[in-house]
Write an enzyme that holds these catalytic residues in place. Structure first.
Site, short mmCIF file in Angstrom:
data_model
loop_
_atom_site.label_atom_id
_atom_site.label_comp_id
_atom_site.label_asym_id
_atom_site.label_seq_id
_atom_site.Cartn_x
_atom_site.Cartn_y
_atom_site.Cartn_z
N GLY A 198 81.75 28.94 -6.96
CA GLY A 198 81.96 29.32 -8.36
C GLY A 198 82.78 30.59 -8.51
CG ASN A 199 83.69 34.81 -9.99
OD1 ASN A 199 84.44 35.57 -9.41
ND2 ASN A 199 83.41 34.99 -11.27
CG HIS A 256 90.05 32.88 -7.42
ND1 HIS A 256 90.84 32.11 -6.60
CD2 HIS A 256 89.04 33.34 -6.63
CE1 HIS A 256 90.36 32.14 -5.37
NE2 HIS A 256 89.26 32.87 -5.36
CG HIS A 269 88.10 28.52 -6.48
ND1 HIS A 269 87.87 29.80 -6.91
CD2 HIS A 269 87.38 28.36 -5.35
CE1 HIS A 269 87.04 30.40 -6.08
NE2 HIS A 269 86.73 29.56 -5.12
CD GLN A 312 78.13 30.19 2.45
OE1 GLN A 312 77.95 28.98 2.32
NE2 GLN A 312 79.34 30.72 2.36
CD GLN A 344 84.31 28.40 4.33
OE1 GLN A 344 83.28 29.02 4.20
NE2 GLN A 344 85.08 28.11 3.30
CB SER A 354 88.90 37.10 -2.74
OG SER A 354 87.52 37.28 -2.48
NE ARG A 396 81.76 38.44 -0.75
CZ ARG A 396 81.51 37.30 -0.06
NH1 ARG A 396 82.50 36.62 0.44
NH2 ARG A 396 80.27 36.89 0.11
O1 PAF Z 1 84.17 29.06 0.83
C1 PAF Z 1 83.18 28.90 0.08
O2 PAF Z 1 83.25 29.04 -1.11
C2 PAF Z 1 81.85 28.52 0.72
O3 PAF Z 1 81.72 29.05 2.00
C3 PAF Z 1 81.59 27.00 0.73
C4 PAF Z 1 82.60 26.27 1.61
C5 PAF Z 1 81.64 26.44 -0.67
C6 PAF Z 1 80.20 26.72 1.32
O4 PAF Z 1 79.19 27.36 0.60
#
Ligand code: PAF
Length: 282
Positions: free
Chosen positions: A27-28, A30, A33, A57, A148, A180, A182
């Protein structure tokens, strides 16, 4: 666009869909996404986004509690881009204590994993759960979090999951800072300085393109440059794109010509990540 919060309703909704393109998020949202959502549309007739801040995580002293949760605004941004938004609660995703986990590959203990123990185990576990719930034929993740993406690709390949993984290019602000969620933690002063990480990576990229092959020296110089500007550096690393192992002598093997320079560092209390790829002419 339909907002769904339970697994049962989602499964019912998707039961007759055959070409699902899936973008998992926390979410959040930008522009990074949203670009993934547009790419998803090119690969599926039904586009699903998930919004779930995954407690598994985050480490005990990380930003799980303060991570921005903006569901209403996110849904507004997804209008016209997603057909379905899956936004489960923590108890929907983890109705009982999760005792089964994905054991990620050893690379999960390096780079970001070195300062975030357990992070990739929690990430891979929720991604596996989400892939099982949504059952997409393609799933998309940003290249900004290169490690990731690599770990997800390995999980999908080694566990024979029937899904194609696509990586979307990093989207940047006008000054070059990688978008990001963040970034909003940065003060105005920090925001002004934040692009220096990308500039440092670009400098290292140029040096490699101009013939520099002492990668350890390059890493050291980049770390020193960031420290001199007040960053607390976790790592700067020149790695092979294919396996994220340290880049060695560039010889005949084409895999050794595709490198990526990755960095993670803190500006104040905000941890930022970035990377640039370097492709050397074979
Ligand atoms: O990159 C992310 O936003 C997260 O790590 C993900 C892949 C949605 C898993 O929680």
């Amino acid at each position: 666009m339909k907002l769904i919060t339970t697994i049962a309703e989602l499964r019912a909704r998707l039961s007759d869909k055959h070409a699902i393109a899936f973008v998992p998020t926390m979410g959040n949202l930008h522009e990074g996404h949203l670009k993934l959502m547009r790419l998803a549309r090119e690969h599926g007739s039904c586009v699903v986004a998930s919004i779930f801040v995954n407690p598994l995580q985050f480490g005990p002293i990380e930003d799980f509690d303060k991570y921005p949760r903006t569901l209403e605004a996110d849904c507004a941004r997804l209008q016209g881009l997603a057909d379905v938004v899956f936004a489960p609660s923590v108890s929907e995703m983890y109705p009982a204590q999760q005792t089964v986990f994905v054991e990620p590959p050893p690379i999960a203990n390096e780079l970001c994993g070195a300062s975030r123990p357990g992070h990739f185990r929690g990430m891979a576990t929720v991604v596996l759960k989400l892939l099982n719930i949504v059952q997409p034929h393609v799933a998309l993740f940003g290249k900004k979090y290169y490690q990731q993406l690599h770990i997800i690709r390995q999980m999908v390949m080694q566990m024979n999951l029937p899904v194609r993984i696509l990586g979307g290019e990093t989207v940047r602000a006008a000054d070059g800072l990688a978008l990001s969620s963040r970034n909003q933690y940065l003060s105005a002063e920090e925001r002004g300085k934040a692009v220096f990480m990308y500039q440092t990576l670009q400098g290292a990229q140029q040096a490699i393109l101009q013939g520099e092959r002492d990668f350890e020296r390059l890493e050291k110089l980049a770390v020193e440059a960031l420290r001199a500007r007040g960053w607390a550096v976790d790592y700067v690393a020149v790695r092979n794109q294919s396996d994220l192992q340290p880049a060695g002598p560039v010889q005949g093997n084409p895999a050794q010509h595709e490198l990526v320079i990755l960095a993670a560092a803190r500006l104040g209390n905000t941890r930022l990540l970035d990377n640039v790829e370097v492709c050397l002419a074979g």
